[in-house]
Design an enzyme around this catalytic site. Sequence first.
Site, short mmCIF file in Angstrom:
data_model
loop_
_atom_site.label_atom_id
_atom_site.label_comp_id
_atom_site.label_asym_id
_atom_site.label_seq_id
_atom_site.Cartn_x
_atom_site.Cartn_y
_atom_site.Cartn_z
N CYS A 78 10.04 13.32 13.33
CA CYS A 78 9.15 12.37 13.86
C CYS A 78 8.73 12.53 15.29
O CYS A 78 7.53 12.33 15.48
CB CYS A 78 9.80 11.00 13.70
N GLU A 128 9.97 2.44 12.34
CA GLU A 128 9.98 3.65 13.14
C GLU A 128 9.05 4.57 12.08
O GLU A 128 9.41 4.88 11.19
CB GLU A 128 11.29 4.21 13.01
P1 NAD Z 1 7.49 7.93 3.28
O1 NAD Z 1 6.73 6.77 4.21
O2 NAD Z 1 6.89 8.59 2.39
O3 NAD Z 1 8.85 7.26 2.88
C1 NAD Z 1 10.02 6.81 3.57
C2 NAD Z 1 10.66 5.82 2.58
O4 NAD Z 1 9.78 4.73 2.08
C3 NAD Z 1 10.94 6.62 1.30
O5 NAD Z 1 12.47 6.03 1.07
C4 NAD Z 1 10.14 6.17 0.16
O6 NAD Z 1 10.83 6.47 -1.03
C5 NAD Z 1 9.93 4.65 0.69
N1 NAD Z 1 8.73 4.15 0.07
C6 NAD Z 1 7.70 4.78 -0.20
N2 NAD Z 1 6.72 3.89 -0.54
C7 NAD Z 1 7.24 2.59 -0.34
C8 NAD Z 1 6.69 1.32 -0.68
N3 NAD Z 1 5.57 0.96 -1.26
N4 NAD Z 1 7.55 0.14 -0.13
C9 NAD Z 1 8.83 0.43 0.23
N5 NAD Z 1 9.18 1.69 0.60
C10 NAD Z 1 8.59 2.77 0.14
O7 NAD Z 1 8.17 8.98 4.45
P2 NAD Z 1 8.66 10.40 4.47
O8 NAD Z 1 7.38 11.32 3.95
O9 NAD Z 1 9.91 10.13 3.72
O10 NAD Z 1 9.39 10.71 5.86
C11 NAD Z 1 8.62 11.12 6.63
C12 NAD Z 1 7.80 10.44 7.72
O11 NAD Z 1 8.69 9.48 8.33
C13 NAD Z 1 7.01 11.01 8.57
O12 NAD Z 1 5.70 10.39 8.91
C14 NAD Z 1 8.00 10.83 9.91
O13 NAD Z 1 7.19 10.94 11.19
C15 NAD Z 1 8.51 9.65 9.67
N6 NAD Z 1 9.69 9.52 10.39
C16 NAD Z 1 9.69 8.69 11.41
C17 NAD Z 1 10.97 8.31 12.44
C18 NAD Z 1 10.92 7.61 13.44
O14 NAD Z 1 12.21 7.58 13.84
N7 NAD Z 1 9.83 7.29 13.99
C19 NAD Z 1 12.13 9.49 12.10
C20 NAD Z 1 12.09 10.05 10.78
C21 NAD Z 1 10.89 10.33 9.96
#
Ligand code: NAD
Length: 496
Positions: free
Chosen positions: A291, A257
């Site tokens: 999101c 997502e």
């Molecule tokens: P992010 O991608 O920076 O981090 C998400 C998670 O992934 C965190 O727990 C982070 O620590 C982890 N992570 C980071 N690097 C990783 C790696 N290499 N391997 C595995 N895990 C890793 O996102 P964010 O800044 O926490 O959240 C914001 C983003 O999330 C926005 O782009 C938003 O649109 C998206 N989002 C999507 C939805 C949806 O349902 N489509 C809902 C909410 C947020």
Amino acid sequence: MPSPATGTVRQLGLHIDGHDVPAASEATFTSLDASTGEVWARVPDGDATDVDLAVRAARRAQTETWGAATGYQRARVLRRVARLIERDQERLATLEARDSGRLLRDTRTQVGFLADWFNYYAGYADKLAGRAMPGERPDMLVYTRNEPIGVVGAIVPWNAPLLLLVWKLAPALAAGCTVVVKPSDYTPVTALALADVLEEAGLPAGAYNVVTGFGPRVGQAMTAHPGIDKIAFTGSTETGIAVGQAAMQNLTRLTLELGGKSAQVVLADADVDNAVNGIINGIFLGSGQTCMAGSRLLVHESLHDEIVRRVAARARQIRLGSPLSEDTEMGPLVNEQQQKQVLDRIAAARTDGAEVVCGGGVPDGLAGLFVAPTVLTGVESHMPIAQEEVFGPVLAVTTFSTEDEAVRLANDSRFGLAAAVWSQNVHRALSVAHRLRAGTVWVNTYRAFSPGVPFGGFGHSGMGRENGLEGILAYTETKSVWVELAGRTKDPFDLG
Ligand code: NAD
């Protein structure tokens, strides 16, 4: 489970196999109270060793306890979880508001939703029946079973930490899976707090494990772990692609997502009052850090001036303040890096020729990481402000003159999470809705979602769906069982 607060700083442990434990390395990091910027919790900084312990515990629970329970037994526990969440709503909502900076009134509503999700998927736990196949072969009984996929690694972001976790947890547990969670390092507290509730409800040790820490260590250790059968990830598109590549090394099942750049399409015959409120809700709720933010406004040229004037007038009146205050309509951004990124994107849009109608910077007289609600006009579809996710309170406005042009502009995006159409003509609204490439399209409303309705993205907004029937099937493997009924001994070279 959070242990009692020490001074004002809570000391928390990882949650593995029913116990709160320090990281194997004993390293810790701090979590800040989003409204004051002060350290309010110290949590373990986990690594691959902790992930491995959590996965082993989850595997044991999957094969010996939770995964071996009947759907009826699982349903009873999940319904108790829902009741305990209702009992603990205020406590969980306050923890979530402090850790994430979301408004307390939003987090109260969101914690209320958690109970709905557990109740909804409790309803599936005892009804996940396969199906029998009528076949050409009367001498064969054929049926399918929806078996739990196994151990799930849930990786979640900071913007709605508990809700997005429960979108994974409730269906995964209902299906008979066990879970290892990695919350965002910005918001590690509430995933740990939920462990209390789950275990009080009767979830066995090891069915729910939490490893706090950073993406490059804990997240990567999860995506590379051969003992994890499925990764359920919510986060940015860039991280999602890296997660997908790592998961493919073990053919780990995957749902993603990801980000969005959702279009609000206002047709010439829209009800303006309704559209203005929907546009405000779409972009400014949660300070734009959602999101599904409706960050692109595509408005018919005949309504452009009126809609922009009214959206900007309301945007200027939005009450900014502490997430814990009942009066606040929009809180701060989650961290300094996020605030800087939003301000940089606004500055770049101005350089590209967009005009700031309201907001555009840091509001006066407020301590904290705020960005004023911002409306930018004169945006063209090729500009980065129309193409890239800002994840802040910034609305980019573009005009169109025909429905075809509106559809073309709305679909001119690598994302496809959500969209809205505003029109009083049902034929026109549905005709446009069906042509939009987005996983969710709202007509004359915005941001509606429910446990029973699939949610997910086209294109770079993700892969797979959460919620609804799709949401639980994503935690199962389908097994087809063939039973020979005639009791005959077959010729080994007869295919029939
Ligand atoms: P992010 O991608 O920076 O981090 C998400 C998670 O992934 C965190 O727990 C982070 O620590 C982890 N992570 C980071 N690097 C990783 C790696 N290499 N391997 C595995 N895990 C890793 O996102 P964010 O800044 O926490 O959240 C914001 C983003 O999330 C926005 O782009 C938003 O649109 C998206 N989002 C999507 C939805 C949806 O349902 N489509 C809902 C909410 C947020």
